[in-house]
Design an enzyme around this catalytic site. Structure first.
Site, PDB file in Angstrom:
ATOM      1  CD  GLN A  43      -3.218  -0.771   0.569  1.00 56.21           C
ATOM      2  OE1 GLN A  43      -3.191  -0.211  -0.517  1.00 56.21           O
ATOM      3  NE2 GLN A  43      -4.339  -1.097   1.179  1.00 56.21           N
ATOM      4  CG  ASP A  87       6.810  -6.744  -3.370  1.00 53.93           C
ATOM      5  OD1 ASP A  87       6.378  -5.864  -2.597  1.00 53.93           O
ATOM      6  OD2 ASP A  87       6.740  -7.966  -3.119  1.00 53.93           O
ATOM      7  NE  ARG A 142       1.491  -0.637  14.590  1.00 57.79           N
ATOM      8  CZ  ARG A 142       1.081   0.161  15.558  1.00 57.79           C
ATOM      9  NH1 ARG A 142       0.926  -0.304  16.779  1.00 57.79           N
ATOM     10  NH2 ARG A 142       0.824   1.425  15.327  1.00 57.79           N
ATOM     11  NE  ARG A 202      -0.486   8.926  11.884  1.00 55.81           N
ATOM     12  CZ  ARG A 202       0.114   7.749  11.859  1.00 55.81           C
ATOM     13  NH1 ARG A 202       1.019   7.437  12.791  1.00 55.81           N
ATOM     14  NH2 ARG A 202      -0.175   6.864  10.924  1.00 55.81           N
ATOM     15  CG  HIS A 246       7.309   5.725  14.359  1.00 56.36           C
ATOM     16  ND1 HIS A 246       6.413   6.765  14.368  1.00 56.36           N
ATOM     17  CD2 HIS A 246       6.792   4.793  13.517  1.00 56.36           C
ATOM     18  CE1 HIS A 246       5.404   6.462  13.559  1.00 56.36           C
ATOM     19  NE2 HIS A 246       5.604   5.273  13.040  1.00 56.36           N
TER      20      HIS A 246
END
Length: 321
Positions: free
Chosen positions: A13, A34, A83, A152, A176
C-alpha cells in the site's frame, strides 16, 4: 540532464502510493521492487497508464531483482510485514529484521550512493539495522517517522483550534512508538505558542494532553479502524517530502530518525530529532533545548529504542559488531 532515479523497495500500500506521488511530482523515473512476482509490474503498469490522464512523463518499472535499483538516487524502503490489530510495532522485530538484512545487501551491491529513507517498523530499530547491513554513511540513511507523527499532531491541533493545518507548526521527538515525545512547548499556531492559546481560552491543558496521547497512538488508531493493514497515505506523503528535500537540495528542517553521535546525550542510536535535509543527506542535526520534563520523556523513548536495538543484536549477533 539525466533524470533522478527513485527505487521503492516494497510494492504494498505504501509503496504503490509512493510511486503515484513521485510520478505526480515528476521527481524522477521510478522502479517499484517487490519479491512477489507480478505485483510491482502490475502496479507500475497501472500507474504508467494514468500518466496520459494525469499529465506526467515519469518512467515506471516493476522489478523483482535488486539489479534494477542500480544507480538509484533515492531509495525508500517499505518492505516487511505491516502491523495488524493487537500487534505492537515491536512485535514485528524478528520478521522485519531479516527483511532489512536482504534489502541492505541489495543496496550495498547496487546503489551504495543512494539517499535511503526507511519506513519499515519498528522504525528506529529497522533503520539502525539497515544502516549496518547496507554500510551506508549515517548521513545518507534516515527513518521516516517524525514527519508523519508531526503531521498527525498538526492535524489534531488544527481540528482543535478550527484553523488551517498550514498555520500549525509542531514536531515530535524520540522513537516512533508509544513513548514518542510530541512537543507542546515548540508547537505554535501562526507563531503563537500553545501555552498562550490556553491562556486565551482557545483550549485547555487537559485537551492538549489528550491530543498528545492521541498523537502517540495515531498509527494504532488507524490499524484498529482498517483491521487488515496500517496507514499508507500520510506515511507515503511524509517520505516523499523527505525525498524531495534531498533531490531539490531544499535544506528543509524535518523531524527524522537520524543517527546521533553525542547530540542529546545519545550515541550510535537512530532517534527522532529535527534535522536539515539537503543534497548531502542529513546536513545538520538540530539540538533543541529540553526542559526537565521533556528530558525525562525523551530519555524514556531512547531507552525503548535501545531495548529494540539490543534485541536485534540478540536475534542477529552479526549486527553487534
Amino acid at each position: 540532464m539525466a533524470r533522478s532515479k527513485i527505487a521503492l523497495i516494497g510494492a504494498g500500500q505504501i509503496g504503490g502510493t509512493l510511486a503515484h506521488l513521485a510520478a505526480l511530482k515528476e521527481l524522477g523515473d521510478i522502479v517499484l521492487f517487490d519479491i512477489a512476482e507480478g505485483t510491482p509490474q502490475g502496479k507500475a503498469l497501472d500507474l504508467a497508464e494514468s500518466g496520459p490522464v494525469e499529465g506526467f512523463n515519469a518512467s515506471l518499472k516493476g522489478a523483482n531483482s535488486y539489479a534494477d535499483i542500480a544507480g538509484a538516487d533515492v531509495i525508500i524502503v517499505t518492505a516487511g510485514v505491516p502491523r495488524k490489530p493487537g500487534m505492537s510495532r515491536d512485535d514485528l522485530l524478528g520478521i522485519n529484521l531479516k527483511v532489512m538484512d536482504a534489502v541492505g545487501g541489495g543496496i550495498k551491491q547496487y546503489a551504495p550512493d543512494a539517499f535511503v529513507i526507511c519506513i519499515t517498523n519498528p522504525l528506529d530499530a529497522m533503520v539502525w539495522a539497515l544502516q549496518k547491513s547496507s554500510g551506508l554513511a549515517p548521513a545518507k540513511i534516515v527513518g521516516m517517522a517524525g514527519v508523519l507523527d508531526s503531521a498527525r499532531f498538526r492535524y489534531f491541533l488544527s481540528e482543535e483550534f478550527k484553523v488551517s493545518v498550514e498555520d500549525v507548526t509542531a514536531f515530535v521527538l524520540g522513537g516512533h512508538g508509544d513513548d514518542m515525545v510530541p512537543s507542546l512547548r515548540y508547537s505554535t499556531v501562526a507563531g503563537i505558542p500553545l501555552t498562550d492559546l490556553v491562556k486565551l481560552g482557545w483550549t485547555t491543558q487537559e485537551r492538549l494532553d489528550a491530543i498528545v496521547e492521541r498523537t502517540r497512538k495515531g498509527g494504532g488508531e488507524i490499524v484498529n479502524l482498517l483491521k487488515t493493514g496500517s496507514a499508507f497515505y500520510a506515511p507515503a506523503a511524509s517520505a516523499i517530502a523527505m525525498a524531495e528535500a534531498y533531490l531539490k537540495d531544499k535544506r528543509r528542517v524535518l523531524p527524522c530518525a537520524a543517527q546521533l553521535s553525542g547530540q542529546y546525550g545519545v550515541d550510535n542510536l537512530y532517534v527522532g530529532v529535527p534535522v536539515v535535509i539537503g543534497a548531502n543527506g542529513v546536513e545538520k542535526i538540530v539540538e533543541v533545548t529540553l526542559d526537565e520534563s521533556e528530558k525525562a520523556m525523551f530519555a524514556k523513548s531512547v531507552e525503548s529504542v535501545r531495548g529494540l536495538v539490543e534485541a536485534c543484536k540478540v536475534i542477529n549477533p552479526a549486527l553487534a559488531g
